[in-house]
Design a protein around this motif. Structure first.
Motif, PDB file in Angstrom:
ATOM      1  N   MET A 149       0.845  -1.195   0.000  1.00 11.35           N
ATOM      2  CA  MET A 149       0.000   0.000   0.000  1.00 11.35           C
ATOM      3  C   MET A 149       0.880   1.244   0.000  1.00 11.35           C
ATOM      4  O   MET A 149       1.996   1.235   0.521  1.00 11.35           O
ATOM      5  CB  MET A 149      -0.940  -0.019   1.203  1.00 11.35           C
ATOM      6  N   GLN A 183      -2.537   6.104  -1.097  1.00 11.21           N
ATOM      7  CA  GLN A 183      -3.704   5.289  -0.760  1.00 11.21           C
ATOM      8  C   GLN A 183      -4.129   5.525   0.691  1.00 11.21           C
ATOM      9  O   GLN A 183      -5.314   5.687   0.986  1.00 11.21           O
ATOM     10  CB  GLN A 183      -3.388   3.808  -0.970  1.00 11.21           C
ATOM     11  N   GLU A 198      -8.204  -0.374  -4.928  1.00 10.20           N
ATOM     12  CA  GLU A 198      -6.900  -1.040  -4.835  1.00 10.20           C
ATOM     13  C   GLU A 198      -6.579  -1.422  -3.395  1.00 10.20           C
ATOM     14  O   GLU A 198      -6.064  -2.514  -3.127  1.00 10.20           O
ATOM     15  CB  GLU A 198      -5.815  -0.115  -5.387  1.00 10.20           C
ATOM     16  N   LEU A 199      -6.902  -0.525  -2.465  1.00 11.68           N
ATOM     17  CA  LEU A 199      -6.623  -0.795  -1.060  1.00 11.68           C
ATOM     18  C   LEU A 199      -7.465  -1.963  -0.555  1.00 11.68           C
ATOM     19  O   LEU A 199      -6.964  -2.860   0.140  1.00 11.68           O
ATOM     20  CB  LEU A 199      -6.919   0.470  -0.237  1.00 11.68           C
ATOM     21  N   ARG A 256      -8.689  -4.352  -2.369  1.00  9.94           N
ATOM     22  CA  ARG A 256      -8.213  -5.562  -3.022  1.00  9.94           C
ATOM     23  C   ARG A 256      -6.936  -6.071  -2.339  1.00  9.94           C
ATOM     24  O   ARG A 256      -6.773  -7.284  -2.123  1.00  9.94           O
ATOM     25  CB  ARG A 256      -7.945  -5.284  -4.505  1.00  9.94           C
ATOM     26  N   GLN A 257      -6.033  -5.174  -1.982  1.00 11.00           N
ATOM     27  CA  GLN A 257      -4.795  -5.582  -1.317  1.00 11.00           C
ATOM     28  C   GLN A 257      -5.060  -6.189   0.061  1.00 11.00           C
ATOM     29  O   GLN A 257      -4.409  -7.159   0.464  1.00 11.00           O
ATOM     30  CB  GLN A 257      -3.860  -4.378  -1.176  1.00 11.00           C
ATOM     31  N   ASP A 263      -8.015  -7.427   0.971  1.00  7.88           N
ATOM     32  CA  ASP A 263      -9.025  -8.467   0.792  1.00  7.88           C
ATOM     33  C   ASP A 263     -10.167  -8.322   1.803  1.00  7.88           C
ATOM     34  O   ASP A 263     -10.653  -9.304   2.374  1.00  7.88           O
ATOM     35  CB  ASP A 263      -8.388  -9.855   0.903  1.00  7.88           C
TER      36      ASP A 263
END
Length: 301
Positions: A1, A5, A38-39, A41-42, A44
């Motif tokens: 990250m 973000q 994106e955050l 997804r990283q 989860d």
């Protein structure tokens, strides 16, 4: 990250709206939305619940908010320390300090620190528990210098011991109970419970229960040392403070220790840091100055 973000996440968490967060950051709304996707997804997990009127943090979001604030602070301090080394300057420092520390070892420690790092900026805040630990947890302060009862600091933090001292029951000079020698005669008095008690009357409970006495019913929690000093000096309330404070600085303010024959609880002066945290050079030096100041106080040359 990434830093961006984290910054975008905190802006969304504070404004509870993607558009408002974008305006605050001076970026486009799609950029903020992309950073959030994106955050999530990283990690989860789902950090927000989207609604027509904005967004609401999920339980994951609330937990991550605390971590994100700390990560941002650590990044800021890291850049600041690198710049300080690069340019030969000195790093700023933020410390939460309790009244007992402020009136005992802090003056000598601060003078020694200022001589060693004269250009370093230091910010002090009142280290009232448990708020001071919350500041430490989110990275608002570098460390906490405070006085506590045994067991008040959880294992999530690291503790450096400075000193131990008994507490004293105190009152204004001329208080009707100022010459009382037995604790049992103070059960019905009006009390101020010190701010370092996590729950109302915590220190009073320990003081009275260890002598088999009921806890005073007329106890008001006071988390401000200034307020406590005002009430103690001008009303018929009693309180429990670290003995060196009462017999030293506070005595000149008209506060006296009662000559009780009963054994008093002991509080510890400590430095609290986040477990595993790497203190900056300035923070390490200030902690050492506190330890040196206590050594000078207890073992004068």
């Amino acid at each position: 990250m990434t830093f961006n973000q984290l910054r975008a996440f905190l802006a969304v968490a504070e404004t509870q709206a993607l558009r408002a967060a974008a305006r605050r950051l001076n970026v486009s709304q799609p950029a903020v939305s992309k950073a959030m996707r994106e955050l999530e997804r990283q990690l989860d997990v789902c950090l927000f619940e989207r609604h027509a009127n904005g967004v609401v943090l999920t339980d994951y979001g609330h937990a991550f908010r605390r971590r994100a604030s700390l990560l941002i602070e650590e990044m800021r301090r890291t850049h600041e320390e690198m710049d300080a080394i690069r340019h030969g300057t000195e790093q700023s420092l933020s410390i939460a300090v309790s009244s007992a520390i402020a009136l005992s070892v802090l003056p000598v420690a601060f003078e020694a620190f200022r001589q060693a790092m004269p250009r370093s900026q230091v910010h002090f805040s009142e280290g009232v528990m448990p708020m001071a630990l919350a500041q430490l947890r989110d990275g608002s302060v570098d460390f906490v210098a405070t006085h506590v009862l045994p067991g008040m600091v959880s294992e999530e933090f690291e503790v450096t011991h400075l000193f131990s001292t008994p507490v004293a029951v105190c009152a204004r000079k001329g208080h009707p109970l100022a010459r009382t020698r037995r604790l049992k005669k103070l059960v019905d008095a009006h009390w101020l419970a010190p701010g370092y008690a996590e729950e109302n009357g915590d220190v009073l409970r320990q003081l009275f229960s260890q002598h088999g006495l009921p806890v005073p019913a007329q106890a008001v929690r006071c988390q401000s040392f200034t307020v406590a000093l005002g009430l103690l000096s001008q009303t018929d309330t009693l309180s429990v403070l670290a003995e060196p404070m009462v017999r030293g600085t506070l005595n000149a303010q008209g506060i006296v220790a009662l000559p009780l024959q009963d054994r008093m609880p002991v509080v510890a002066g400590i430095v609290v840091t986040r477990k595993g945290a790497v203190l900056s050079r300035s923070a390490q030096l200030f902690v050492q100055c506190l330890r040196d100041a206590d050594a000078q106080r207890t073992h004068p040359r």
